[in-house]
Enzyme design. Structure first.
Site, PDB file in Angstrom:
ATOM      1  N   PRO A  23       0.877  -1.283  -0.012  1.00  0.00           N
ATOM      2  CA  PRO A  23      -0.035   0.124  -0.210  1.00  0.00           C
ATOM      3  C   PRO A  23       0.841   1.219  -0.094  1.00  0.00           C
ATOM      4  O   PRO A  23       1.717   1.381   0.942  1.00  0.00           O
ATOM      5  CB  PRO A  23      -0.783  -0.074   1.206  1.00  0.00           C
ATOM      6  CG  PRO A  23      -0.741  -1.492   1.848  1.00  0.00           C
ATOM      7  CD  PRO A  23       0.690  -1.915   1.147  1.00  0.00           C
ATOM      8  N   MET A  24       0.643   2.098  -0.993  1.00  0.00           N
ATOM      9  CA  MET A  24       1.437   3.374  -0.985  1.00  0.00           C
ATOM     10  C   MET A  24       0.256   4.418  -1.342  1.00  0.00           C
ATOM     11  O   MET A  24       0.037   4.502  -2.358  1.00  0.00           O
ATOM     12  CB  MET A  24       2.297   3.204  -2.121  1.00  0.00           C
ATOM     13  CG  MET A  24       3.672   2.226  -2.046  1.00  0.00           C
ATOM     14  SD  MET A  24       4.874   1.869  -3.260  1.00  0.00           S
ATOM     15  CE  MET A  24       3.736   0.956  -4.396  1.00  0.00           C
ATOM     16  N   GLN A  75      -6.508  -1.644   2.991  1.00  0.00           N
ATOM     17  CA  GLN A  75      -5.515  -1.444   4.121  1.00  0.00           C
ATOM     18  C   GLN A  75      -6.464  -0.278   4.826  1.00  0.00           C
ATOM     19  O   GLN A  75      -6.543   0.692   4.318  1.00  0.00           O
ATOM     20  CB  GLN A  75      -4.187  -1.093   3.854  1.00  0.00           C
ATOM     21  CG  GLN A  75      -3.480  -0.791   5.121  1.00  0.00           C
ATOM     22  CD  GLN A  75      -2.147  -0.282   5.073  1.00  0.00           C
ATOM     23  OE1 GLN A  75      -1.861   0.711   4.484  1.00  0.00           O
ATOM     24  NE2 GLN A  75      -1.055  -1.477   5.462  1.00  0.00           N
ATOM     25  N   CYS A 105       2.861   2.464   9.592  1.00  0.00           N
ATOM     26  CA  CYS A 105       3.070   4.000   9.054  1.00  0.00           C
ATOM     27  C   CYS A 105       3.692   4.819  10.261  1.00  0.00           C
ATOM     28  O   CYS A 105       2.898   4.864  11.416  1.00  0.00           O
ATOM     29  CB  CYS A 105       1.787   4.452   8.468  1.00  0.00           C
ATOM     30  SG  CYS A 105       1.889   5.972   7.897  1.00  0.00           S
ATOM     31  N   HIS A 176       7.520  -5.229   7.568  1.00  0.00           N
ATOM     32  CA  HIS A 176       8.351  -4.249   6.920  1.00  0.00           C
ATOM     33  C   HIS A 176       9.972  -4.471   7.940  1.00  0.00           C
ATOM     34  O   HIS A 176       9.876  -4.022   9.024  1.00  0.00           O
ATOM     35  CB  HIS A 176       8.048  -2.803   6.998  1.00  0.00           C
ATOM     36  CG  HIS A 176       9.014  -1.903   6.343  1.00  0.00           C
ATOM     37  ND1 HIS A 176       8.442  -0.481   5.673  1.00  0.00           N
ATOM     38  CD2 HIS A 176      10.217  -1.971   5.984  1.00  0.00           C
ATOM     39  CE1 HIS A 176       9.514  -0.206   5.199  1.00  0.00           C
ATOM     40  NE2 HIS A 176      10.639  -0.721   5.151  1.00  0.00           N
ATOM     41  N   ASN A 216       8.815  -7.199   3.475  1.00  0.00           N
ATOM     42  CA  ASN A 216       8.678  -5.917   3.008  1.00  0.00           C
ATOM     43  C   ASN A 216       9.795  -4.970   3.252  1.00  0.00           C
ATOM     44  O   ASN A 216      10.571  -5.364   4.230  1.00  0.00           O
ATOM     45  CB  ASN A 216       7.246  -5.175   3.216  1.00  0.00           C
ATOM     46  CG  ASN A 216       7.194  -3.705   2.634  1.00  0.00           C
ATOM     47  OD1 ASN A 216       6.959  -2.962   3.221  1.00  0.00           O
ATOM     48  ND2 ASN A 216       7.457  -3.981   1.324  1.00  0.00           N
ATOM     49  N   GLY A 217      10.418  -4.246   2.239  1.00  0.00           N
ATOM     50  CA  GLY A 217      11.461  -3.617   2.341  1.00  0.00           C
ATOM     51  C   GLY A 217      12.631  -3.727   1.635  1.00  0.00           C
ATOM     52  O   GLY A 217      13.445  -4.587   1.798  1.00  0.00           O
ATOM     53  N   GLY A 218      12.915  -2.849   0.734  1.00  0.00           N
ATOM     54  CA  GLY A 218      14.254  -2.864   0.000  1.00  0.00           C
ATOM     55  C   GLY A 218      14.405  -3.612  -1.053  1.00  0.00           C
ATOM     56  O   GLY A 218      15.269  -3.637  -1.656  1.00  0.00           O
ATOM     57  N   ARG A 239       8.307   0.368  -3.691  1.00  0.00           N
ATOM     58  CA  ARG A 239       8.557   1.479  -4.597  1.00  0.00           C
ATOM     59  C   ARG A 239       9.181   1.133  -6.083  1.00  0.00           C
ATOM     60  O   ARG A 239       8.945   1.379  -7.024  1.00  0.00           O
ATOM     61  CB  ARG A 239       9.564   2.318  -4.101  1.00  0.00           C
ATOM     62  CG  ARG A 239       9.266   3.381  -3.055  1.00  0.00           C
ATOM     63  CD  ARG A 239      10.348   4.041  -2.191  1.00  0.00           C
ATOM     64  NE  ARG A 239      10.794   3.165  -1.391  1.00  0.00           N
ATOM     65  CZ  ARG A 239      11.774   3.302  -0.601  1.00  0.00           C
ATOM     66  NH1 ARG A 239      12.594   4.297  -0.712  1.00  0.00           N
ATOM     67  NH2 ARG A 239      12.379   2.491   0.282  1.00  0.00           N
TER      68      ARG A 239
END
Length: 333
Positions: A23-24, A75, A105, A176, A216-218, A239
Site C-alpha cells: 500500500p502506497m 488497508q 506507518c 517491513h 517488505n522493505g528494500g 517503490r
C-alpha cells in the site's frame, strides 16, 4: 455493529500471497492497480491506506475499485475496534478479499490519530481491533507491521507483539524489515534510514512456523524475491513495483509457476488502453492514469523521451490516447 456473518456468505477467492504490492499513499490507486493486474493475474493488490474516519465521515467513495483488480485487500488505518469493524463489514459487502490493519506507518499525522506504527506498543489493542473485525467478516484480517519502534526494537518485542495478535486468530503478518522512529524522521526517511534486518523476519517465521509471514522493505528484483521465498511465505514490493512497473510482467512466470507467455511492454499498453479510453469517456483526465506509466520503459532505449513527452502533454485539456501513442513513437526518433 453489524451482526456476525454466516459461513454461507464466505468468499471463495483463493489468495496467493507469494507476491504482493505494498500500500502506497497517492500511488496505489485504482488506476495503478488495474495496470498491475494487466501484467499479473497472481499478485495480491493492496489499496492505499484508508482511515476509518474517511470511510465513515468522508463524502467520497473510499472503497471504490475495479472488479478486475481482485484479489484485492483493503488497508485500514485506525485504532477504534468498533469503527474498524464497521469499515471492515462495508468492505466485505463490497467484495474485498482481505482487510489489512496498518501497524507500520510512522508519520506524525498518523500517530496523532493513534494508529500506524505507534500501535506496536499496544499489542492488546491491536488484538482487540483484529477480533472486532473478524467477528463481522468472513475474509482474512491481516496486519502489516514493522520489526520495532524507537528503542523497542528487540526480537523479543517483535515476537511478543506477533504472539499476542496471533492468539486472537490473525495468522498473516506482513513485516517491513525496518524499525520505525516515531520522532525525528519523516516517513520517507523511515523507509530508508533505519537498517534492514531480513534475518529477524526469517527468525520470526522459524519460531512461528504456523503463521503466514511476508517480508517488505528494500526488495528490487524478482531474484531477491526468490531468495526471500526460501525462508518466508511471501514478498511485498513497494517503490520498485511502482517506479519500474514492468517488473510485474514476469511475476507469474518466475514466482508463481505460470507457463503463460510474458507480455511485452507494448502488449501491456495495448491491453491497458481500453481502460484509459473508458476513463476518458467518463470525464476523467489522462494524466490521472499516465502518472503511473512513466516508468513502463525504464532501462529501455528512448525511455527518457517517453517520460518527457507524457509529462509535458498528458495534463493538457483534452489530452487523449494520442499522447501515449506519440510518446511511444518519440522513443524511436
Amino acid at each position: 455493529m453489524s451482526s456476525i456473518v454466516t459461513p454461507s456468505l464466505a468468499k471463495l477467492t483463493k489468495i496467493n500471497r507469494t507476491f504482493s504490492i505494498a500500500p502506497m499513499l497517492d500511488w496505489t490507486d485504482r488506476h495503478y492497480r488495474y495496470l498491475a493486474r494487466v501484467m499479473s493475474a497472481e499478485l495480491l493488490l493492496y489499496t492505499e491506506m484508508v482511515t476509518t474516519g474517511a470511510i465513515i465521515h468522508g463524502k467520497g467513495d473510499y472503497l471504490g475499485y475495479n472488479d478486475e483488480e481482485n484479489p484485492l485487500a483493503l488497508q485500514l488505518g485506525g485504532s477504534n475496534p468498533h469503527d474498524l469493524a464497521r469499515c471492515a463489514k462495508l468492505a466485505f459487502d463490497r467484495g474485498y478479499d482481505e482487510i489489512n490493519l496498518n501497524v507500520g506507518c510512522p508519520s506524525d499525522r498518523v500517530q496523532s490519530g493513534r494508529f500506524g506504527a505507534c500501535l506496536m506498543a499496544e499489542p492488546k489493542l491491536v488484538a482487540e481491533c483484529v477480533t472486532a473485525m473478524k467477528q463481522v467478516v468472513d475474509i482474512p484480517v491481516t496486519v502489516k507491521t514493522r520489526i520495532g519502534i524507537d528503542d523497542q526494537d528487540s526480537y523479543e518485542f517483535l515476537s511478543e507483539f506477533v504472539e499476542t495478535v496471533s492468539h486472537v486468530g490473525c495468522d498473516t503478518f506482513i513485516v517491513h524489515a525496518r524499525k520505525a522512529w516515531l520522532q525525528g524522521l519523516s516517513p520517507k526517511q523511515n523507509r530508508e534510514i533505519p537498517p534492514l534486518d531480513y534475518q529477524r523476519v526469517y527468525r520470526l517465521k522459524k519460531d512461528h512456523p504456523s503463521l503466514n509471514i511476508s517480508i517488505n522493505g528494500g526488495v528490487k528484483t524478482l531474484s531477491e524475491c526468490r531468495e526471500h521465498l526460501l525462508h518466508l511465505d511471501g514478498v511485498m514490493v513497494g517503490r520498485e513495483a511502482y517506479q519500474n512497473p514492468y517488473l510485474l510482467a514476469e511475476v507469474d512466470q518466475q514466482l508463481c509457476g505460470s507457463d503463460k507467455p510474458v507480455l511485452s511492454r507494448d502488449a501491456v499498453l495495448e491491453k491497458f488502453i481500453p481502460y484509459i479510453e473508458k476513463h476518458l469517456i467518463s470525464g476523467g483526465r489522462l494524466n490521472h492514469i499516465t502518472r503511473h506509466m512513466t516508468g513502463m520503459f525504464q532501462g529501455e532505449p528512448g525511455s527518457r523521451a517517453w517520460r518527457r513527452y507524457i509529462s509535458e502533454n498528458a495534463h493538457k485539456p483534452g489530452a487523449g490516447i494520442e499522447v501515449i501513442e506519440q510518446a511511444r513513437k518519440m522513443m524511436t526518433l
